[in-house]
Design a protein around this motif. Structure first.
Motif, PDB file in Angstrom:
ATOM      1  N   GLN A  25       0.827  -1.204   0.000  1.00 16.14           N
ATOM      2  CA  GLN A  25       0.000   0.000   0.000  1.00 16.14           C
ATOM      3  C   GLN A  25       0.865   1.259   0.000  1.00 16.14           C
ATOM      4  OE1 GLN A  25      -2.969   1.421  -0.765  1.00 16.14           O
ATOM      5  NE2 GLN A  25      -4.066   0.107   0.651  1.00 16.14           N
ATOM      6  N   GLY A  26       2.076   1.155   0.552  1.00  7.52           N
ATOM      7  CA  GLY A  26       2.912   2.342   0.687  1.00  7.52           C
ATOM      8  C   GLY A  26       3.701   2.700  -0.560  1.00  7.52           C
ATOM      9  N   ASP A  27       3.595   1.911  -1.603  1.00  2.87           N
ATOM     10  CA  ASP A  27       4.266   2.288  -2.845  1.00  2.87           C
ATOM     11  C   ASP A  27       3.563   3.511  -3.416  1.00  2.87           C
ATOM     12  OD1 ASP A  27       5.904   1.839  -5.295  1.00  2.87           O
ATOM     13  OD2 ASP A  27       3.909   1.664  -6.138  1.00  2.87           O
ATOM     14  N   ALA A  28       4.371   4.494  -3.860  1.00  2.36           N
ATOM     15  CA  ALA A  28       3.791   5.791  -4.225  1.00  2.36           C
ATOM     16  C   ALA A  28       2.651   5.652  -5.223  1.00  2.36           C
ATOM     17  CB  ALA A  28       4.878   6.699  -4.783  1.00  2.36           C
ATOM     18  N   LYS A  32       0.784   3.056  -6.050  1.00  2.00           N
ATOM     19  CA  LYS A  32      -0.380   2.332  -5.529  1.00  2.00           C
ATOM     20  C   LYS A  32      -1.134   3.218  -4.558  1.00  2.00           C
ATOM     21  CE  LYS A  32       0.899  -1.074  -7.898  1.00  2.00           C
ATOM     22  NZ  LYS A  32       1.825  -0.219  -8.629  1.00  2.00           N
ATOM     23  N   LEU A  33      -0.384   3.992  -3.780  1.00  2.00           N
ATOM     24  CA  LEU A  33      -1.016   4.889  -2.815  1.00  2.00           C
ATOM     25  C   LEU A  33      -1.853   5.936  -3.543  1.00  2.00           C
ATOM     26  CD1 LEU A  33      -0.733   5.265   0.306  1.00  2.00           C
ATOM     27  CD2 LEU A  33       0.654   7.218  -0.243  1.00  2.00           C
ATOM     28  N   THR A  77      -6.664   8.562  -4.951  1.00  2.00           N
ATOM     29  CA  THR A  77      -7.325   9.398  -5.956  1.00  2.00           C
ATOM     30  C   THR A  77      -7.941   8.610  -7.099  1.00  2.00           C
ATOM     31  OG1 THR A  77      -5.375   9.607  -7.321  1.00  2.00           O
ATOM     32  CG2 THR A  77      -5.627  11.206  -5.576  1.00  2.00           C
ATOM     33  N   GLY A  78      -7.518   7.375  -7.306  1.00  2.00           N
ATOM     34  CA  GLY A  78      -8.048   6.609  -8.426  1.00  2.00           C
ATOM     35  C   GLY A  78      -7.259   6.772  -9.712  1.00  2.00           C
TER      36      GLY A  78
END
Ligand code: SF4
Ligand code: SF4
Lengths: 587, 377
Positions: free
Chosen positions: A385-388, A390-391, A396-397
């Motif tokens: 989840q913390g990968d830029a 993916k985050l 924001t989608g």
């Protein structure tokens, strides 16, 4: 005998469907007329009788789950009883065949009606979402987002991404350990390269006396300033191994004078002042990549949202979590400085929902109403989840591939510790120390510490109760960190974690042949096919490795984590990536 | 780019030998942790556990011969793979045996599936009936393990499901010996030996009782493992819970068989009333090893596609081919053939259907392209 078994099977099917509230009769009656010799009348009466015990049990369960509204009980049941008596009275004269057709027509009509309702509902929602998000869709309609909202509801809309894994968090080891200060060590070995970019140039000479916070190596090109982390005497400049390679280290011996030299505090700084201070104070992205923040903020694109990455999705690490719990106000102020530096409209602090205390603590500060543009968003707990990228998708989608930059989409991401450091830099403190987690099953007392840069791992291990049978020492998290062979390695601005794994936890198995199970492909958050990249890279076929997406790999390690054959997929994909980049440079 | 550079590099260090509680240090590439209880052997054990209900049901229905078959097939599969390993290494010592690939137990899975795919009686030589059985077991294992699996590079590299090929090989060699045998049944009236599928398509009406017999496995069958549907379903549920197989694939296959059999039979024997067509469809699903094949054979890792869309195509195609063979060739073996055909086509599916990377944008639309070019310079 066999007839009884048929009845039992029909009963089971009818019971399950009926209990789910879809009306056992809709299934029971056709089954009875199709598979047994029962007439339509008989089937219907059997259905009615079977309904009594079934509905009593189902009702009991529904009441227990508080799903029953008694308000309309009488209004429904009295007319229903009366009319059903009338219906039963008339039906005895109707022919079985007619009844069958009526029942079929009724079911079909019901089905068609339901379908129409669903379609109308979807169309309505679609229009509404499109209207509400007019701005967001300027980059083209995001259908995935729309469908997700329609079918899963607002709640599930954007807080996660596809694929990914659920490793055992292991945060309990250190999550309740409050942040302590690590006492300044006798010697520090400060690497001149703690960031991505060219190494900095030392500006001190051997024998010179330095204060904590004094500039000792100046940025070169798109680099970063390096500061002394303790007061003392420069003992030498030496090439030493770091966790990832080799570079010059400035060795300072502590004189325990405690002299410090800070910047002046900025009050209500302007945009340019913030960028200047951040660059000057040598702040890098503290999440691990080490990209100089000053360079990141000097973007020409218009930034709308600034996302602060507090996901901390890697197992074991807890330093960001402790920061959230203990210093929420500083983090929020720091992120507002960052947002101001790029004129961002709003700030989203994204936190995985396995850290409720961290979310509460941040929300506690926000509830004062002083910071209207800041929002805390709880994301689903899932690695990575913390990968830029993916985050950004979760928040924001926007789907941004690993090969593109996020600022084109008006989004910037920075780590939560970076926001904290920006705050302290505005207060005057150069970036020379950071909060670190020293953890793992092989360390006796896992702790969260404020550590001056350049401290040796061995000092940290001693401070935390010593090494208890570690077979691997890792600088960084277990999924992406770097294994080191000696504990005489110095910490840097980006070392968020020092992990000691015992034999039980470490991955020392020998790889077996790939069994082509596809788990790696199902785990890969970048939707690649790691097994084929691995296979074709080893066969020397770089084109095919590229076709299956080698360049889009974010090196998260999910694929290797789930591989039953224990294949070191990440290692070979990294090499494939390096080879591909080399090749494209040559062209 | 030597092989040693690529494998997860484990180097030992002798840095701290004199401290008491420090172990030897290793250095490995990231990630440093891996999923617990997750190994090739674990996967295979899961499949074996899932096969247990079917095996037990088969022994119960068809007698002790099935047990002998299972043991024989397992032993010979294991033996052949070990032998192959040793011959390849040209060494026959303990070390070779220990490092042989047999210990991932995938050979046992092949053995059990093969045994469950054989009939109980396999009469090649009238005087000693059991001899035929033994020959069949060993020959089938030989083809499955040596030819299909090991010669193509071992686990994960086989071009088709070894057990399916083994069965087809035996079927083609000894077609006459492949006789369906009646099950002993469980207290119900035993049925005749002929299978439903081997009757002509026009005259095989089924009633609910027959369907129930098919469901429970109380019918004659040319292979012992495929008859008891509840046992197969148990295995299916277990595999799904353990996430060993994709739960959707068997459903695709069954669904496509249902649709296509309804379609084809409706076209060919259009005089049948709808109710009977429906019953025929159910009978189609319940017979001919369809469920067993769908759960245990089509889901073989090496020979099924790795993408969601690929799986849909694969599943539907298997169902389609099965029905085609059943309807037009009136060949009850449709399922094994369909699986092997699709196994061979799988590499093609994986070649053309692969996922687009996250956020992938086509080159044409990519406005940055000039920028990246400049950066490259
Ligand atoms: S291929 Fe790359 S992005 Fe995909 S799971 Fe593996 S390491 Fe992560
Ligand atoms: S997870 Fe491992 S064994 Fe399975 S396909 Fe990927 S590389 Fe092969």
């Amino acid at each position: 005998m066999s007839a009884i078994i048929i009845y039992i099977i029909i009963g089971i099917a009818g019971g399950i469907i009926g209990g789910m509230g879809m009306g056992g009769g809709t299934l029971l009656i056709p089954l009875l007329t199709l598979f047994t010799s029962a007439e339509q009348h008989l089937a219907q009466s059997v259905n009615l009788i079977a309904f009594i015990p079934m509905s009593v049990v189902a009702l009991g369960i529904h009441i227990k789950n508080k799903l029953v509204d008694f308000k309309y009980f009488w209004w429904i049941s009295v007319p229903a009883v009366i009319t059903s008596a009338i219906g039963a009275f008339f039906v005895k004269d109707v022919q079985s065949k007619v009844l069958k057709i009526c029942f079929g027509a009724f079911l079909i009509a019901l089905g068609v009606l339901q379908l129409i309702f669903i379609v109308v509902d979807i169309v309505k929602k679609y229009k509404k979402i499109k209207k509400n998000n007019q701005n967001d869709f300027s980059k083209g309609t995001n259908y995935v987002k729309i469908y997700k909202t329609i079918f899963l509801g607002e709640k599930y809309m954007q807080n996660t991404f596809k694929h990914g894994i659920h490793p055992d968090g292991k945060k309990y080891l250190s999550e309740n350990a409050e942040i302590e200060s690590f006492p300044d060590p006798q010697f520090v070995y400060i690497p001149v390269q703690q960031h991505s970019g060219p190494p900095s140039e030392p500006v001190v000479t051997i024998g010179e006396k330095v204060k904590a916070g004094q500039l000792i190596a100046k940025a070169q090109g798109r680099g970063c300033n390096v500061f002394a982390s303790i007061a003392g005497v420069v003992k030498g400049i030496e090439k030493r191994p770091t966790a990832t390679g080799k570079c010059d280290h400035i060795i300072i011996e502590n004189d325990f004078s405690g002299d410090r030299q800070f910047f002046t505090k900025l009050v209500d700084p302007s945009r340019e002042e913030i960028i200047e201070r951040v660059t000057e104070a040598g702040i890098v992205g503290m999440g691990g990549a080490g990209f100089p923040v000053g360079a990141k903020l000097k973007t020409d694109n218009k930034i709308k949202t600034f996302i602060i990455n507090g996901a901390e999705c890697e197992p074991y690490i807890t330093c960001d979590y402790r920061l959230m719990v203990e210093h929420p106000e500083e983090i929020i102020k720091g992120s507002l400085y960052l947002a101001k530096a790029v004129n961002a409209e709003n700030v989203v602090i994204a936190v995985e929902d396995n850290k409720p205390k961290g979310i509460d603590s941040l929300n506690g500060v926000l509830s004062s109403g002083k910071y209207p543009n800041v929002e805390v968003r709880a994301l689903k707990t899932k690695y990575p989840q913390g990968d830029a990228k993916k985050l950004i998708y979760s928040v924001t989608g926007y789907k941004i591939s690993a090969t593109r930059r996020s600022n084109e989409f008006g989004v910037l991401v920075n780590n939560i510790h970076t926001a904290f450091s920006v705050y302290t830099a505005i207060e005057g403190l150069p970036s020379y120390s950071r909060v670190m987690t020293v953890t793992g099953e092989a360390i006796n007392n896992p702790k969260n510490l404020i550590v001056p840069n350049g401290t040796l791992f061995s000092d940290l291990i001693d401070f935390c109760g010593g090494n208890n049978g570690a077979v691997e020492i890792i600088s960084g998290g277990p999924m992406t960190g770097f294994g080191v062979l000696s504990d005489k390695i110095a910490t840097t601005k980006t070392t968020g974690c020092l992990l000691l794994l015992p034999r039980k936890e470490a991955w020392l198995d020998k790889p077996g042949p790939c069994i082509n199970c596809g788990r790696c492909a199902r785990a890969c958050p970048s939707l690649l096919m790691p097994m084929y990249i691995d296979l074709y890279y080893k066969n020397g076929n770089l084109d095919l490795a590229e076709k299956y997406g080698a360049l889009h790999c974010i090196e998260c390690g999910s694929c290797a984590f789930v591989c039953p054959a224990k294949r070191p997929l990440v290692a070979s994909i990294k090499q494939a990536k390096a080879k591909l980049k080399e090749r494209s440079k040559k062209k | 780019m030597s092989e040693s550079e690529n494998i997860k590099n484990i180097q030992n260090s002798s840095n701290n030998p004199n401290e008491n509680n420090t172990e030897q240090l290793y250095i490995t590439s990231a990630p440093h942790i891996t999923k617990k209880g997750n190994s090739t052997r674990r996967v295979m054990i899961d499949v074996l556990i899932a096969l247990c209900p079917s095996a037990i049901a088969a022994i119960y229905y068809f007698g002790y011969m099935v047990a002998i078959n299972i043991v024989l097939c397992c032993v010979s599969c294991f033996g052949f793979e070990l032998l192959y390993n040793c011959i390849k290494e040209k060494k026959f010592d303990k070390e070779t045996v220990q490092s042989a690939s047999v210990w991932d137990l995938s050979c046992l899975v092949t053995g059990v599936i093969l045994a469950l795919n054989l009939p109980t009686s396999f009469v090649i030589w009238e005087k000693v009936p059991i001899l035929g059985m033994i020959i069949a077991d060993i020959l089938g294992s030989l083809v499955a393990i040596i030819i299909v699996k090991m010669l193509f590079g071992g686990i994960g590299r086989n071009f088709a499901n070894p057990a399916a090929v083994g069965r087809i090989f035996l079927f083609l060699c000894f077609a006459s010996a492949f006789k369906a045998v009646a099950a002993d049944g469980i207290g119900l009236e035993p049925t005749t030996g002929a299978t439903w599928l081997s009757q002509g398509i026009a005259d095989r009406p089924v009633n609910a009782k027959q369907l129930l017999d098919m469901f429970l496995g109380n019918v004659g069958s040319a292979s012992v493992g495929e008859t008891c549907v509840p046992a197969i379903l148990l295995g299916y549920i277990y595999l799904c819970i353990r996430k060993v197989i994709d739960w959707k694939l068997p459903l695709y296959i069954v669904g496509s068989v249902a649709v296509f059999s309804l379609l084809f039979e409706g076209l060919i024997v259009s005089h049948l009333p709808a109710k009977e067509l429906f019953m025929n469809m159910l009978a189609n699903i319940l017979s001919g090893g369809l469920l067993f094949g769908a759960v245990f054979m089509a889901t073989d890792y090496a020979t099924s596609p790795n993408t969601a869309i690929g799986l849909v195509i694969y599943g539907i195609a298997i169902g389609f081919i099965t029905v085609l063979i059943r309807v037009f060739a009136s060949y009850p073996e449709g399922m094994s053939f369909a699986i092997v055909i699709m196994n061979i086509i799988t590499p093609l599916i994986d070649k053309y259907i692969y996922p687009k990377p996250f956020g992938f944008v086509k080159e044409k639309k990519n406005k940055n392209k000039p920028e990246t070019k400049e950066a490259a310079k």
